[in-house]
Write a protein that holds these residues in place. Structure first.
Motif, short mmCIF file in Angstrom:
data_model
loop_
_atom_site.label_atom_id
_atom_site.label_comp_id
_atom_site.label_asym_id
_atom_site.label_seq_id
_atom_site.Cartn_x
_atom_site.Cartn_y
_atom_site.Cartn_z
N MET A 1 14.72 -8.71 -14.66
CA MET A 1 14.08 -7.40 -14.54
C MET A 1 13.06 -7.37 -13.40
N ASN A 2 13.13 -8.32 -12.49
CA ASN A 2 12.20 -8.35 -11.37
C ASN A 2 12.96 -8.23 -10.05
N ARG A 3 12.28 -7.68 -9.06
CA ARG A 3 12.83 -7.59 -7.71
C ARG A 3 11.71 -7.90 -6.72
N TYR A 4 12.09 -8.44 -5.56
CA TYR A 4 11.12 -8.69 -4.51
C TYR A 4 11.03 -7.48 -3.57
N ILE A 5 9.84 -7.25 -3.04
CA ILE A 5 9.65 -6.21 -2.05
C ILE A 5 8.67 -6.71 -1.00
N ASN A 6 8.91 -6.38 0.26
CA ASN A 6 8.02 -6.80 1.34
C ASN A 6 6.69 -6.05 1.26
N ILE A 7 5.66 -6.67 1.80
CA ILE A 7 4.31 -6.10 1.79
C ILE A 7 3.72 -6.13 3.19
N ALA A 8 3.15 -5.00 3.63
CA ALA A 8 2.42 -4.93 4.90
C ALA A 8 1.11 -4.20 4.65
N LEU A 9 0.00 -4.79 5.09
CA LEU A 9 -1.33 -4.21 4.87
C LEU A 9 -1.98 -3.88 6.20
N ASN A 10 -2.78 -2.81 6.22
CA ASN A 10 -3.48 -2.41 7.44
C ASN A 10 -4.89 -1.96 7.09
N LYS A 11 -5.86 -2.46 7.84
CA LYS A 11 -7.26 -2.06 7.71
C LYS A 11 -7.88 -2.44 6.36
N PHE A 12 -7.36 -3.47 5.74
CA PHE A 12 -7.98 -3.99 4.53
C PHE A 12 -9.08 -4.97 4.92
N GLU A 13 -10.25 -4.85 4.30
CA GLU A 13 -11.35 -5.77 4.61
C GLU A 13 -10.96 -7.19 4.26
N SER A 14 -10.22 -7.36 3.18
CA SER A 14 -9.70 -8.67 2.81
C SER A 14 -8.40 -8.46 2.03
N VAL A 15 -7.56 -9.46 2.02
CA VAL A 15 -6.29 -9.37 1.31
C VAL A 15 -6.54 -9.57 -0.18
#
Length: 390
Positions: A1-15
């Motif tokens: 019941m799980n799937r992977y998805i890509n992640i892209a972050l912008n302008k986050f002070e920290s991850v």
């Protein structure tokens, strides 16, 4: 019941720690795991009023459109035969992914649709706080909150085409934050932190190098000053009231739902009655829930009242294996009682109307429990324990 998805972050002070390759290093992972039961849970809370969760979290209604791959990939060329249907489905999934992402990775628990707070007359309880539209066009989708001092705007997008932080579409999504203003009791323009969460859905018609991905950014709305703690606490209560009104409607408690939305009071002479349940698994300890089930197939479920008023959990015909099925929806008992108490008084309380529960990681693919205290799962996994009046 799980799937992977890509992640892209912008302008986050920290991850966010949950998205890091190493918890001790501020470096984002390229992808993360999506629990589909929790994704469906957010979709259900976001999309429906008093309707059954069809049919249950382990059978997310869009699940039949997913390819048998480890990544989140949609069959064929997308959901729907027409452009309008594809657009509608991608919008719904985009909103579900937005809520899921903010909840799972940024600790945001409560969500109010913007149309329930935008351009509404301020009431005394919120000390004149208001959200105003200042420009025509789409506004952010949500006013949401982590706690009494962390309030956000959020915009959700879902699409099949490519997304990146530099394209024209993403710039248009950023501009939606400039179309609303948040003002305090003195009419001072306040700046509210916000998030844009755009989800690109890959399909079987895409090459294997194209993957579904979440693109998240945190712009701010215009403002002279940051949202002060007092106003933020009042906004938080408003968000909680809208959030729990949606849940109480699903629990067949329309009186409580209406009181939350209308900022009204329920007389002590009218008692709020409900059934308590516990999970048959020991995954959540002795936690109790208030709620009930929707029947999803023919046949009897093993829950009934005896003549003496006690509860029977014995199957009506133990020789048969084709008992009916149902899906349970409930709210953690302490949260339920706290929300009910909040509509018993018209005093302008400064505390939250409920506290989030401890975050319990997913423990079974067909059951979803969120920090707001709401739970979904197959009815046969829950046992009625009694009745309460609040």
């Amino acid at each position: 019941m799980n799937r992977y998805i890509n992640i892209a972050l912008n302008k986050f002070e920290s991850v966010p720690v949950s998205l890091r390759l190493d918890p001790d290093q501020d470096i984002a992972a390229e992808k993360c795991l999506v629990d589909l039961a929790r994704l469906y849970h957010h979709y259900y809370l976001d999309s429906y009023g008093r309707r059954p969760p069809y049919p249950e979290p382990s059978q997310f209604e869009y699940l039949r459109f997913l390819a048998e791959t480890r990544d989140f990939r949609i069959l064929g060329g997308g959901i729907g035969d027409s452009t309008a249907k594809k657009r509608n489905a991608s919008t719904e999934l985009g909103q579900a992914f937005c809520r899921w992402f903010l909840s799972e990775h940024l600790n945001i628990t409560y969500f109010a649709h913007m149309d329930k707070v935008l351009d509404k007359d301020p009431v005394d309880e919120f000390e004149g706080f208001k959200v105003l539209r200042v420009e025509n066009g789409d506004a952010p989708d949500y006013l949401c909150a982590e706690n009494m001092y962390s309030v956000y705007l959020a915009e959700a997008k879902g699409r099949y085409k490519s997304i990146n932080f530099k394209n024209r579409e993403f710039e248009a999504w950023r501009k939606q934050f400039s179309r609303v203003e948040v003002r305090d009791k003195d009419n001072t323009l306040r700046s509210v932190k916000g998030y844009v969460v755009g989800t690109r859905f890959a399909t079987e018609e895409n090459s294997s190098s194209v993957n579904s991905g979440i693109f998240a950014e945190d712009p701010q709305s215009p403002g002279d000053l940051k949202l002060d703690d007092f106003t933020a606490s009042q906004v938080y209560r408003k968000i909680q009231k809208v959030h729990f009104a949606d849940i109480f409607e699903k629990l067949n408690q329309p009186l409580v739902a209406a009181a939350l939305i209308m900022n009204s009071v329920i007389s002590d002479q009218l008692r709020i009655q409900a059934v308590t349940w516990r999970l048959a698994l020991d995954s959540v300890g002795q936690m109790e829930f208030v709620g009930g089930y929707w029947k999803t197939s023919p046949g009897d479920l093993p829950f009934s009242l005896k003549q003496d008023g006690s509860i029977s959990t014995y199957p009506p015909d133990p020789f048969r294996l084709d008992h009916g099925r149902g899906v349970f929806i409930g709210l953690e008992r302490k949260v339920f009682e706290s929300v009910c108490r909040s509509v018993r008084t018209n005093e302008a309380e400064k505390r939250p109307i409920a506290q989030p529960i401890e975050d319990i990681p997913p423990f079974y693919s067909a059951i979803s429990l969120l920090r707001d205290g709401s739970i979904l799962g197959p009815a046969e996994f829950f046992i009625p324990t009694g009745f309460i009046e609040v």
